[in-house]
Motif scaffolding. Sequence first.
Motif: not given
Length: 339
Positions: A13-21, A74-81
């Motif tokens: 999610l984070g990488s796709n968010l970064v590219r879109l931002l 802040v976009f918080h996408t990090a999580a332990y899963f």
Amino acid sequence: MSTAFVTGATGLLGSNLVRLLLKQGYQVKALARSREKAHRQFASEKEISALTVIEGDMAQIDQFAAALQGCDVVFHTAAYFRESYRGGRHWAELQAINVDGTRQLIEAAYQAGVRKFIHTSSIAVLDGPRGGLIDETMIRDEADADDYYRSKILSDRAVAEALDRYPDLFACFILPGWMHGPGDLGPTSAGQFTLDYLHGRLPGVPPGTFAFVDARDVAHALIIAAEKGRRGERYLAAGRHVAMRDLMQCYAQVTGIAAPKRAIPPAVLWVVAGFQELSARLMGKSALMGLATVRLMLREADRTRFDHRKSEHDLGLSFRPIHETVADEVTWLRNAERA
């Protein structure tokens, strides 16, 4: 030009968010546990030069808290899963990163002057009757939550408590389903499932249904929530309801690889998962299917129909077809394996 801070920036999610931002003109500070991983995820010179990579870990917020200065959101996408397919209990890590990490992050962001916080929650925090339509008001009881689901419930609670403490803080919640798509460097359980399909490691068709969503659609929802969302609101981005048998047929059409035909009874799943966990621990590798995965699959079967009317109305959210996501995910993973 707004400056966004993205946690979990090298993830699916984070990488796709970064590219879109970046595409939308934001300046981006991308939190990654290692600079090397950030360079692998954002391989092109154009991408990596457009970013400010912040090395840090959600278990140690103080290491990167100073980098929150000057950010607008802040976009918080990090999580332990990873416990979902590695097996075993991982509550200490779940609490440290998903719960305590979120609480400390939002506090550090506020103290740094950030007044907008978009939190990636999960459909894990919701529950409903089998076959029913589930919306954002149907909150899961902690007693019916496994460790991962409980960590997401408590993570949301930490954000809600910050909203109570700080009247000038804006925060809202995006609730994705099972995310797929390109950029799954980890891989997540979704990417692992796709790799297992491509390499013929799936012995049959397990029972269950899923809320399948493209990570790029979730990334879009996060950005729109920052621009148009309402304070304290939950917005579903669960995606499309799909049965595992139908999903495998989609994979077959996209890849040309025949899907397994034999249904796997639940009793067999428990045996397979137990063996996989034992083997994974002995070999130090990921289990293809752990006990937690089987438990979740059976508990949530046909509880994967979600009502997106609020997200459609407030955010204009829509979802691309499943086959498009699968095709892009397969292409990305195959290219990554060849690299």
